[in-house]
Design an enzyme around this catalytic site. Structure first.
Site, PDB file in Angstrom:
ATOM      1  N   CYS A   1     -32.649   4.817  62.066  1.00 49.53           N
ATOM      2  CA  CYS A   1     -32.999   5.517  60.822  1.00 49.53           C
ATOM      3  C   CYS A   1     -32.769   4.590  59.624  1.00 49.53           C
ATOM      4  O   CYS A   1     -33.499   3.628  59.439  1.00 49.53           O
ATOM      5  CB  CYS A   1     -32.213   6.828  60.722  1.00 49.53           C
ATOM      6  SG  CYS A   1     -32.933   8.012  59.570  1.00 49.53           S
TER       7      CYS A   1
ATOM      8  N   HIS B   1     -32.881   9.464  66.299  1.00 47.80           N
ATOM      9  CA  HIS B   1     -31.449   9.236  66.495  1.00 47.80           C
ATOM     10  C   HIS B   1     -31.031   9.420  67.955  1.00 47.80           C
ATOM     11  O   HIS B   1     -30.629  10.513  68.364  1.00 47.80           O
ATOM     12  CB  HIS B   1     -30.651  10.233  65.642  1.00 47.80           C
ATOM     13  CG  HIS B   1     -30.693   9.970  64.179  1.00 47.80           C
ATOM     14  ND1 HIS B   1     -29.718   9.250  63.517  1.00 47.80           N
ATOM     15  CD2 HIS B   1     -31.597  10.339  63.235  1.00 47.80           C
ATOM     16  CE1 HIS B   1     -30.017   9.187  62.223  1.00 47.80           C
ATOM     17  NE2 HIS B   1     -31.154   9.837  62.026  1.00 47.80           N
TER      18      HIS B   1
ATOM     19  N   GLU C   1     -28.311   8.482  69.304  1.00 46.06           N
ATOM     20  CA  GLU C   1     -26.880   8.795  69.367  1.00 46.06           C
ATOM     21  C   GLU C   1     -26.608  10.288  69.221  1.00 46.06           C
ATOM     22  O   GLU C   1     -25.508  10.760  69.536  1.00 46.06           O
ATOM     23  CB  GLU C   1     -26.115   7.998  68.295  1.00 46.06           C
ATOM     24  CG  GLU C   1     -26.170   8.548  66.886  1.00 46.06           C
ATOM     25  CD  GLU C   1     -27.476   8.306  66.131  1.00 46.06           C
ATOM     26  OE1 GLU C   1     -27.524   8.603  64.925  1.00 46.06           O
ATOM     27  OE2 GLU C   1     -28.453   7.820  66.757  1.00 46.06           O
TER      28      GLU C   1
END
Length: 229
Positions: free
Chosen positions: A86, A194, A196
């Site tokens: 990002c 994302h 994660e």
């Protein structure tokens, strides 16, 4: 394998990245402040999402001048692994470590929801445990995720297999549905979604986990080969 999670003023996904490494592969991981001038201890550098320096001027435009970014460039040149997520992707383009730029979403709205990604290149160090063409669910959260580059750059991305992920349904107007790219060597990857935030079923998806297991496997294979030589 040792990971660094960079932290800029305004980073807000640094803890997510740290926990993703800790929970998925259990490797050593440190937070590294943006003023750091030595990344030699690390094998993989994660540049997290957020609003570094408040996204003033352009997203990532100030962060690219932080002292640590000179060390990121040095690490990338040495073949170490770098993943920008990002705002981290935006910083990598501003720093010239990845081509192109990220513009305002076509809707001019901040978008925050799950998207379906297609794995376009599963030969990258971060994607080798995915199947080519595999569709995965990863969340996005951005206002400037609209990837753009000129025709010459796009031709190079396509010719060198640098397009790593595309959107199954383009949420932001990105050229050719691009969600993530790599440098020519493949060791630097930037993506707007994302991974994660998609490492546990409690988060709604585990599809991001393979990015972390992939890079660990790549590093181990490379390390083992070096030891044998």
């Amino acid at each position: 394998m040792k990971f660094a999670v960079l932290v800029f003023p305004g980073s807000n996904c640094d803890i997510d990245c740290y926990k993703a490494v800790e929970d998925t592969i259990g490797e050593p991981v440190d937070y590294v402040w943006h003023t750091a001038t030595d990344l030699s201890a690390y094998d993989c550098i994660l540049i997290p999402g957020g609003f570094s320096y408040g996204d003033y001027l352009r997203c990532g435009a100030i962060s690219r001048f932080a002292p640590v970014m000179a060390e990121v460039a040095k690490a990338a040149e040495q073949g170490k692994y770098v993943l920008g997520i990002c705002n981290g992707f935006q910083i990598l383009t501003e720093a010239g470590l990845l081509p192109g730029t990220l513009r305002r979403n076509m809707s001019l709205k901040f978008l925050c929801h799950d998207v379906v990604l297609r794995v376009e290149n599963n030969e990258n160090p971060f994607t080798r445990e995915y199947a080519e063409g595999e569709e995965i669910v990863i969340p996005i959260a951005h206002g400037e995720g609209n990837y753009y580059c000129d025709d010459e750059t796009m031709a190079k991305l396509q010719a060198n297999n640098q397009i790593v992920f595309t959107y199954a349904s383009n949420p932001n107007g990105s050229l050719n549905d691009i969600a993530g790219i790599s440098n020519e060597q493949g060791n630097v990857v930037g993506m707007m979604p994302h991974p994660e935030r998609a490492v546990d079923s409690l988060l709604g998806s585990e599809d991001g986990k393979k990015m972390f297991t992939s890079i660990l496997k790549t590093w181990r294979d490379r390390h083992d080969a070096a030891v044998v030589r």
